[in-house]
Scaffold this motif. Structure first.
Motif, PDB file in Angstrom:
ATOM      1  N   GLY A 146       0.810  -1.212   0.000  1.00 53.37           N
ATOM      2  CA  GLY A 146       0.000   0.000   0.000  1.00 53.37           C
ATOM      3  C   GLY A 146       0.843   1.261   0.000  1.00 53.37           C
ATOM      4  O   GLY A 146       0.323   2.359  -0.261  1.00 53.37           O
ATOM      5  N   GLN A 147       2.163   1.144   0.256  1.00 54.33           N
ATOM      6  CA  GLN A 147       3.018   2.331   0.285  1.00 54.33           C
ATOM      7  C   GLN A 147       3.095   3.029  -1.074  1.00 54.33           C
ATOM      8  O   GLN A 147       3.312   4.237  -1.138  1.00 54.33           O
ATOM      9  CB  GLN A 147       4.432   1.940   0.727  1.00 54.33           C
ATOM     10  N   ILE A 148       2.878   2.274  -2.165  1.00 52.19           N
ATOM     11  CA  ILE A 148       3.023   2.891  -3.493  1.00 52.19           C
ATOM     12  C   ILE A 148       1.935   3.933  -3.746  1.00 52.19           C
ATOM     13  O   ILE A 148       2.055   4.720  -4.705  1.00 52.19           O
ATOM     14  CB  ILE A 148       2.972   1.827  -4.609  1.00 52.19           C
ATOM     15  N   LEU A 149       0.904   3.966  -2.895  1.00 55.88           N
ATOM     16  CA  LEU A 149      -0.164   4.943  -3.066  1.00 55.88           C
ATOM     17  C   LEU A 149       0.176   6.271  -2.398  1.00 55.88           C
ATOM     18  O   LEU A 149      -0.551   7.246  -2.573  1.00 55.88           O
ATOM     19  CB  LEU A 149      -1.478   4.412  -2.498  1.00 55.88           C
ATOM     20  N   LEU A 150       1.271   6.318  -1.632  1.00 57.51           N
ATOM     21  CA  LEU A 150       1.668   7.537  -0.938  1.00 57.51           C
ATOM     22  C   LEU A 150       2.970   8.084  -1.516  1.00 57.51           C
ATOM     23  O   LEU A 150       3.764   7.351  -2.118  1.00 57.51           O
ATOM     24  CB  LEU A 150       1.853   7.274   0.565  1.00 57.51           C
ATOM     25  N   HIS A 151       3.166   9.380  -1.314  1.00 57.09           N
ATOM     26  CA  HIS A 151       4.436   9.985  -1.712  1.00 57.09           C
ATOM     27  C   HIS A 151       5.554   9.378  -0.872  1.00 57.09           C
ATOM     28  O   HIS A 151       5.358   9.001   0.294  1.00 57.09           O
ATOM     29  CB  HIS A 151       4.357  11.503  -1.500  1.00 57.09           C
ATOM     30  N   ALA A 152       6.730   9.257  -1.467  1.00 57.31           N
ATOM     31  CA  ALA A 152       7.842   8.578  -0.788  1.00 57.31           C
ATOM     32  C   ALA A 152       8.171   9.192   0.564  1.00 57.31           C
ATOM     33  O   ALA A 152       8.604   8.490   1.490  1.00 57.31           O
ATOM     34  CB  ALA A 152       9.073   8.591  -1.694  1.00 57.31           C
ATOM     35  N   THR A 153       7.926  10.507   0.705  1.00 53.24           N
ATOM     36  CA  THR A 153       8.240  11.167   1.982  1.00 53.24           C
ATOM     37  C   THR A 153       7.317  10.714   3.113  1.00 53.24           C
ATOM     38  O   THR A 153       7.600  10.964   4.286  1.00 53.24           O
ATOM     39  CB  THR A 153       8.130  12.694   1.827  1.00 53.24           C
ATOM     40  N   ARG A 182      -0.930   7.915  -9.924  1.00 46.83           N
ATOM     41  CA  ARG A 182      -0.044   7.169 -10.813  1.00 46.83           C
ATOM     42  C   ARG A 182       0.587   8.057 -11.881  1.00 46.83           C
ATOM     43  O   ARG A 182       1.665   7.768 -12.397  1.00 46.83           O
ATOM     44  CB  ARG A 182      -0.818   6.019 -11.475  1.00 46.83           C
ATOM     45  N   ASN A 183      -0.137   9.173 -12.233  1.00 46.30           N
ATOM     46  CA  ASN A 183       0.417  10.076 -13.244  1.00 46.30           C
ATOM     47  C   ASN A 183       1.490  11.010 -12.681  1.00 46.30           C
ATOM     48  O   ASN A 183       1.999  11.869 -13.396  1.00 46.30           O
ATOM     49  CB  ASN A 183      -0.703  10.897 -13.886  1.00 46.30           C
ATOM     50  N   GLY A 184       1.829  10.853 -11.396  1.00 45.78           N
ATOM     51  CA  GLY A 184       2.893  11.632 -10.789  1.00 45.78           C
ATOM     52  C   GLY A 184       2.420  12.806  -9.955  1.00 45.78           C
ATOM     53  O   GLY A 184       3.195  13.369  -9.184  1.00 45.78           O
ATOM     54  N   LYS A 185       1.150  13.206 -10.096  1.00 47.15           N
ATOM     55  CA  LYS A 185       0.637  14.322  -9.309  1.00 47.15           C
ATOM     56  C   LYS A 185       0.389  13.881  -7.873  1.00 47.15           C
ATOM     57  O   LYS A 185       0.146  12.715  -7.604  1.00 47.15           O
ATOM     58  CB  LYS A 185      -0.658  14.851  -9.928  1.00 47.15           C
ATOM     59  N   THR A 186       0.455  14.848  -6.968  1.00 47.08           N
ATOM     60  CA  THR A 186       0.219  14.555  -5.552  1.00 47.08           C
ATOM     61  C   THR A 186      -1.069  15.248  -5.093  1.00 47.08           C
ATOM     62  O   THR A 186      -1.489  16.243  -5.677  1.00 47.08           O
ATOM     63  CB  THR A 186       1.392  15.027  -4.681  1.00 47.08           C
ATOM     64  N   PHE A 187      -1.647  14.708  -4.054  1.00 49.99           N
ATOM     65  CA  PHE A 187      -2.844  15.299  -3.452  1.00 49.99           C
ATOM     66  C   PHE A 187      -2.885  14.903  -1.988  1.00 49.99           C
ATOM     67  O   PHE A 187      -2.199  13.973  -1.556  1.00 49.99           O
ATOM     68  CB  PHE A 187      -4.119  14.849  -4.187  1.00 49.99           C
ATOM     69  N   ILE A 188      -3.666  15.635  -1.223  1.00 50.60           N
ATOM     70  CA  ILE A 188      -3.782  15.385   0.212  1.00 50.60           C
ATOM     71  C   ILE A 188      -5.034  14.554   0.455  1.00 50.60           C
ATOM     72  O   ILE A 188      -6.107  14.875  -0.059  1.00 50.60           O
ATOM     73  CB  ILE A 188      -3.847  16.698   1.008  1.00 50.60           C
ATOM     74  N   ALA A 189      -4.878  13.488   1.224  1.00 51.03           N
ATOM     75  CA  ALA A 189      -6.015  12.613   1.537  1.00 51.03           C
ATOM     76  C   ALA A 189      -6.081  12.385   3.035  1.00 51.03           C
ATOM     77  O   ALA A 189      -5.051  12.331   3.722  1.00 51.03           O
ATOM     78  CB  ALA A 189      -5.906  11.283   0.808  1.00 51.03           C
ATOM     79  N   GLU A 190      -7.299  12.263   3.504  1.00 52.25           N
ATOM     80  CA  GLU A 190      -7.527  11.892   4.896  1.00 52.25           C
ATOM     81  C   GLU A 190      -7.725  10.378   4.936  1.00 52.25           C
ATOM     82  O   GLU A 190      -8.660   9.865   4.324  1.00 52.25           O
ATOM     83  CB  GLU A 190      -8.761  12.618   5.433  1.00 52.25           C
TER      84      GLU A 190
END
Length: 646
Positions: A208-215, A243-251
């Protein structure tokens, strides 16, 4: 002689021993039978035995399960097979044939059985051929049946519950994923796959880590382990990677899940994109910080501003109020708010805002919207005035801080009249369209119908068709009914000519009074006429008579014998009003907004054209129709403007 005596003695001893053995065997057999009968009678299963010669016996429990005695099942086995559910019959027969042929060591099947009371019971049946005759045909068969209806119901309930849970997960607006103890994805719903831009099948088996930014990997790992160790759920905000490289904030909410043995088996994770909310919160926070800085720098200017605000607040033509966020208790309202709601200022202050909500539970929804977004604009809601009138408003609210307390600054715009006008315009537009269609095709249909009616009359008068006179009368009657519907359709035409002449509404009603009373008399309904003096108006008498007749006819058809129908004319706020009030069951809310449209009716054989004609006649006289309905009856108000006065 001595030898003979010894032989006789030995024989007597042997006979005594054999007798004792026989007595012991009989006693053991009796004891065994008692134990067997005790087991049979105390068992929840029913036992049965079939023997050659169609001898069939059942235990009491067996008879209780099927609600039959062994004598009721004749002839066998057809009497039993006839009560097996059609959907189960083929599988039961197949099992039975395989056992009879020796392909199966015993018979075992689950099927539904129709009891004497007409109830379907689920049975678990087991049977075995005990012996066969010389022709290898069964000569003795024994078996048991068990009532498994309750078990089957539990199984069906479990299947239904599983289907429900699956539907909830798959249709949830939130992303939902299941992981094992190592954080490997075992399931993700379609919304989750869309949120992160992955194909669901490709995510299964990955971390499941691949769904989060590496940081965020390290923090996620710590939170995941914390949930597994403590057994308590955890919620936090993470920066996620599409997956397209964009980031977003999720709760993301992480909670432990357990298997049937209450052993920890993994975690369930739900995620919701809160990027927009976070941006709004940041913007609002920046705005708030800016305002606080201005307050600190300009405290004197704020005092002057507060004085100006108080004057603007009180004198504003818009209904404005301030209430506490949690309770919704009013601490300040302006004059426009008091006028709109019908309360004096001292009556409303200190009261909870729920008293003005038509559905008080919706106040909690509005509060939640304020807490999430801090600002809500033009939220449509229904409010109740002091008199009990339900109206429609647009509610705007702002989350504000006064001292250490949090409040909602809200404003209300009354749009009840606008909504009524919008509905009326929409209704008239649709009536115009239908009227134009009716006018364009009505005459083309009526001409051939008139020809057909004339020919039917001619043929019906001939001696050859006298035996079929009832059929000719029925065809002519149906043509006349179709012609009547066409006439009503033509009445919907927008450009229909009306002769507007000075007339008095009460006088026109008096002309149709005998007809109304004649229609009411067979139904044992009283008609009350209350004709207050009203000024003359420019009216088409023929059309107004049609309007009055249609409304009163609807009222009579809606009422039970012994009721009262009221017709009244009076003057109200610059309008002449025609009131028609019945004591029927009221109009269903589902069709109230569609009232006046053709074919919208609650009557079995109605077409809905009568009310459509009424609305069209009202429109041609620049009048409006209002409806009030409830379980005690329905009242129609036809309001004629005095601008039509001669």
């Amino acid at each position: 002689n001595l030898q003979l005596l010894m032989d006789l003695t030995q024989l007597l001893v042997q006979m005594m021993i054999e007798r004792k053995q026989n007595i012991a065997a009989q006693e053991a057999s009796i004891t065994s039978d008692k134990y067997l009968n005790l087991v049979v009678e105390s068992s929840q299963d029913g036992f049965w035995l079939w023997e050659k010669g169609d001898i069939f016996t059942m235990s009491d429990r067996c008879a209780e399960i099927v609600s039959f005695s062994s004598e009721d099942f004749r002839p066998l086995p057809q009497a039993w097979l006839d009560r097996i559910h059609p959907q189960d019959f083929a599988s039961v027969i197949r099992q039975l044939e395989d056992h009879m042929a020796g392909r199966l060591p015993n018979f075992s099947a689950e099927y539904r059985f129709l009891t004497r009371s007409g109830q379907w019971k689920w049975l678990l049946a087991n049977a075995q051929i005990i012996s066969r005759d010389k022709e290898h045909r069964p000569s003795q068969i024994a078996g048991t049946i068990s009532d498994i209806t309750e078990r089957k119901q539990i199984e069906m309930d479990l299947l239904e519950r599983e289907s429900l849970y699956r539907s909830l997960v798959e249709t949830s607006p939130c992303a939902i994923a299941l992981t094992d103890l190592s954080g490997i994805v075992k399931f993700i719903n379609p919304q989750g796959a869309d949120l992160f831009g992955w194909d669901a099948a490709r995510l299964i088996g990955q971390s499941g880590q691949i769904l989060l930014h590496a940081t965020e990997w390290g923090r996620l790992g710590l939170d995941f382990r914390s949930v597994l160790i403590s057994g308590h759920p955890k919620q936090a905000e993470y920066t996620c990677a599409h997956r397209n490289g964009k980031t977003f904030i999720a709760e993301i909410h992480i909670a432990p899940i357990y298997d049937a043995n209450r052993h920890l088996s993994g975690c369930i994770c739900t995620a919701q994109d809160i990027t927009t909310r976070k941006l709004m919160e940041t913007e609002l926070l920046q705005h708030r910080n800016h305002l606080e800085k201005l307050v600190e720098e300009n405290i004197q200017a704020l005092r002057i501003s507060e004085e100006r605000f108080a004057k603007a607040f009180t004198a504003s033509p818009i209904a404005v109020s301030i209430a506490t966020l949690e309770e919704g208790r009013y601490v300040e309202v302006n004059d426009a708010f008091c006028h709109l709601m019908g309360y004096a200022r001292e009556e409303i202050l200190g009261k909870l805002s729920r008293i003005i909500w038509h559905k008080p539970q919706n106040r909690d929804v509005f509060k939640q919207m304020i807490e999430e977004h801090f600002l809500v604009k033009d939220h449509e809601f229904q409010f109740v005035t002091r008199s009990g009138e339900v109206r429609i408003g647009l509610l705007s609210g702002q989350h504000i801080q006064i001292g250490t307390e949090t409040f909602i600054l809200s404003s209300i715009s009354d749009i009840t009249e606008k909504r009524r006008i919008d509905r009326e315009i929409s209704r008239l537009d649709r009536l115009n369209l239908i009227g134009e269609m009716a006018a364009s095709i009505g005459h083309e249909i009526r001409n051939p119908m008139t020809t057909v009616r004339g020919l039917l009359q001619m043929l019906g008068s001939e001696a050859l068709y006298q035996r079929d006179q009832d059929l000719f009368d029925l065809m002519i009657e149906e043509l006349d009914r179709a012609n009547s519907i066409l006439s009503e359709f033509l009445s919907l035409a927008k450009d229909k000519h009306v002769d507007l002449l000075p007339s008095n509404l009460a006088t026109i009603i008096s002309s149709v009074t005998p007809l109304i009373k004649a229609n009411a008399m067979p139904k044992d309904i009283s008609v009350v006429f209350q004709m207050d003096p009203v000024p003359d108006l420019l009216l088409d008498s023929k059309e107004i008579r049609q309007l009055v007749f249609n409304l009163t006819q609807n009222g009579l058809e809606a009422m039970q014998p012994g009721g009262t129908l009221i017709l009244r004319t009076y003057e109200d706020n610059g309008e002449v009003v025609l009131l028609v009030q019945d004591e029927g069951p009221g109009i269903e809310e589902s069709i109230l907004d569609k009232l006046g449209m053709p074919f919208v009716t609650s009557k079995e054989k109605g077409t809905g054209l009568g009310l459509s004609v009424c609305y069209r006649i009202a429109a041609r006289h620049n009048a409006t129709i209002e409806v009030k309905t409830g379980s005690q009856g329905t009242t129609f108000f036809v309001r004629f403007s005095l601008t039509n006065k001669m």
